[in-house]
Enzyme design. Sequence first.
Site, mmCIF file in Angstrom:
data_model
loop_
_atom_site.group_PDB
_atom_site.id
_atom_site.type_symbol
_atom_site.label_atom_id
_atom_site.label_comp_id
_atom_site.label_asym_id
_atom_site.label_seq_id
_atom_site.Cartn_x
_atom_site.Cartn_y
_atom_site.Cartn_z
ATOM 1 N N HIS A 54 132.673 99.846 -34.890
ATOM 2 C CA HIS A 54 132.751 99.038 -33.661
ATOM 3 C C HIS A 54 131.337 98.641 -33.265
ATOM 4 O O HIS A 54 130.371 99.050 -33.898
ATOM 5 C CB HIS A 54 133.489 99.772 -32.538
ATOM 6 C CG HIS A 54 132.840 101.047 -32.043
ATOM 7 N ND1 HIS A 54 132.657 102.153 -32.852
ATOM 8 C CD2 HIS A 54 132.330 101.385 -30.831
ATOM 9 C CE1 HIS A 54 132.084 103.122 -32.139
ATOM 10 N NE2 HIS A 54 131.857 102.670 -30.916
ATOM 11 N N HIS A 56 129.336 99.140 -30.586
ATOM 12 C CA HIS A 56 128.409 99.886 -29.724
ATOM 13 C C HIS A 56 127.082 100.150 -30.437
ATOM 14 O O HIS A 56 127.044 100.437 -31.636
ATOM 15 C CB HIS A 56 129.036 101.210 -29.267
ATOM 16 C CG HIS A 56 130.032 101.039 -28.153
ATOM 17 N ND1 HIS A 56 130.996 101.971 -27.859
ATOM 18 C CD2 HIS A 56 130.206 100.027 -27.264
ATOM 19 C CE1 HIS A 56 131.727 101.553 -26.838
ATOM 20 N NE2 HIS A 56 131.266 100.375 -26.459
ATOM 21 N N ASP A 58 125.058 102.584 -30.524
ATOM 22 C CA ASP A 58 124.836 103.847 -31.247
ATOM 23 C C ASP A 58 125.577 103.870 -32.592
ATOM 24 O O ASP A 58 125.548 104.880 -33.297
ATOM 25 C CB ASP A 58 125.206 105.064 -30.377
ATOM 26 C CG ASP A 58 126.663 105.099 -29.975
ATOM 27 O OD1 ASP A 58 127.207 104.043 -29.605
ATOM 28 O OD2 ASP A 58 127.265 106.191 -30.009
ATOM 29 N N HIS A 59 126.206 102.743 -32.958
ATOM 30 C CA HIS A 59 126.860 102.626 -34.273
ATOM 31 C C HIS A 59 126.313 101.450 -35.085
ATOM 32 O O HIS A 59 126.603 101.331 -36.268
ATOM 33 C CB HIS A 59 128.380 102.505 -34.105
ATOM 34 C CG HIS A 59 128.959 103.700 -33.403
ATOM 35 N ND1 HIS A 59 129.643 104.691 -34.064
ATOM 36 C CD2 HIS A 59 128.873 104.094 -32.110
ATOM 37 C CE1 HIS A 59 129.980 105.638 -33.198
ATOM 38 N NE2 HIS A 59 129.520 105.303 -32.005
ATOM 39 N N HIS A 114 139.187 102.463 -27.615
ATOM 40 C CA HIS A 114 137.787 102.725 -27.260
ATOM 41 C C HIS A 114 137.103 101.381 -27.011
ATOM 42 O O HIS A 114 136.455 101.183 -25.976
ATOM 43 C CB HIS A 114 137.109 103.491 -28.393
ATOM 44 C CG HIS A 114 135.653 103.779 -28.177
ATOM 45 N ND1 HIS A 114 135.200 104.603 -27.171
ATOM 46 C CD2 HIS A 114 134.549 103.356 -28.844
ATOM 47 C CE1 HIS A 114 133.872 104.665 -27.232
ATOM 48 N NE2 HIS A 114 133.458 103.918 -28.231
ATOM 49 N N ASP A 158 134.570 106.111 -33.028
ATOM 50 C CA ASP A 158 134.776 106.759 -31.731
ATOM 51 C C ASP A 158 136.238 106.695 -31.307
ATOM 52 O O ASP A 158 136.550 106.757 -30.119
ATOM 53 C CB ASP A 158 133.903 106.104 -30.646
ATOM 54 C CG ASP A 158 132.431 106.413 -30.846
ATOM 55 O OD1 ASP A 158 132.083 107.154 -31.781
ATOM 56 O OD2 ASP A 158 131.615 105.890 -30.056
ATOM 57 N N HIS A 196 130.735 111.192 -33.866
ATOM 58 C CA HIS A 196 129.853 112.039 -33.048
ATOM 59 C C HIS A 196 130.143 113.520 -33.288
ATOM 60 O O HIS A 196 131.278 113.896 -33.595
ATOM 61 C CB HIS A 196 130.074 111.769 -31.553
ATOM 62 C CG HIS A 196 129.556 110.455 -31.073
ATOM 63 N ND1 HIS A 196 128.295 110.298 -30.555
ATOM 64 C CD2 HIS A 196 130.131 109.233 -31.046
ATOM 65 C CE1 HIS A 196 128.115 109.028 -30.217
ATOM 66 N NE2 HIS A 196 129.223 108.349 -30.502
HETATM 67 FE FE FE Z 1 129.550 106.194 -30.185
HETATM 68 ZN ZN ZN Z 2 131.396 103.805 -29.153
#
Ligand code: FE
Ligand code: ZN
Length: 284
Positions: A54, A56, A58-59, A114, A158, A196
Amino acid sequence: MRIVPIPCLRDNYAYLVICEATRRTAVVDPSESGPVLAALQREGVGLDAIWNTHHHLDHTGGNKELLDAYPELEVIGHVLDQGRIPGQTTFAGDGDEISLGDEVRARIIHNPGHTRGAISYYMPDLAAGRPEGQSEAGTIPSAAAVRPAIRSAIFTGDTLFAGGCGRLFEGTPGQMHASLSRLAELPEHTEVFCGHEYAAVNLRFAAEVEPGSKAVAERRKKVDQVRQNGQPTVPSTIAEERATNPFLRSQVPAVAASAQANESPANNSPVEIFAALRRWRDRF
Ligand code: FE
Ligand code: ZN
């Protein structure tokens, strides 16, 4: 095929997927480029593709720098993430098949909840070409070969976590519940590689939801031990998640009763119970 977890940022995991026959390599969710480039060097492979679950940051935070180093990369994400994933070249939809080298075939599973473009990469039949326990012809099994070959695996980003699930940023409880229910129906031996390292707190929550569950208590003990040794808790299996992850268990009477006692859901339907569990977890 080999999967190499790469700890990134504070508690993210990126993963290398290596086709051992061709050395072709993909990285799942590069949060940042540094640890990924170091892992590529350690493994002695180049990079051919980025598989984003996805959009985001942090990905996807490493996409741009990896593209600078490997300009020919294929960058895969869901079609709804068009314009949100840096460098995206492939706009995938539910059921699409992707491949890497000779050994790796993955199916896209669209998991809205998410985010609206959240996907999992599901790799069934990994051992199809090689009977279980048999090493490559003429080689002496190495220490690594003692671990049974992965038969099927999934990267869930996530959406499904070890013992938990992602927050609902862009989806409804109904969407997320349907997405998780699809994942729960995959073969029980499927190994789950999530985005995560949240297993310890997730299992602490699970123990609060199901204080009488022996399976939850045992998994929690195991997870705490693994974390004390500084090891990653990934992968888990679909069987473990079905037995202990409260977000896959809203149809279980003990889970529903617990949700009712803590969050007063509108009714007893699995979706309402799921929504109540998610609200409870948000303030846990
Ligand atoms: Fe994440
Ligand atoms: Zn995420």
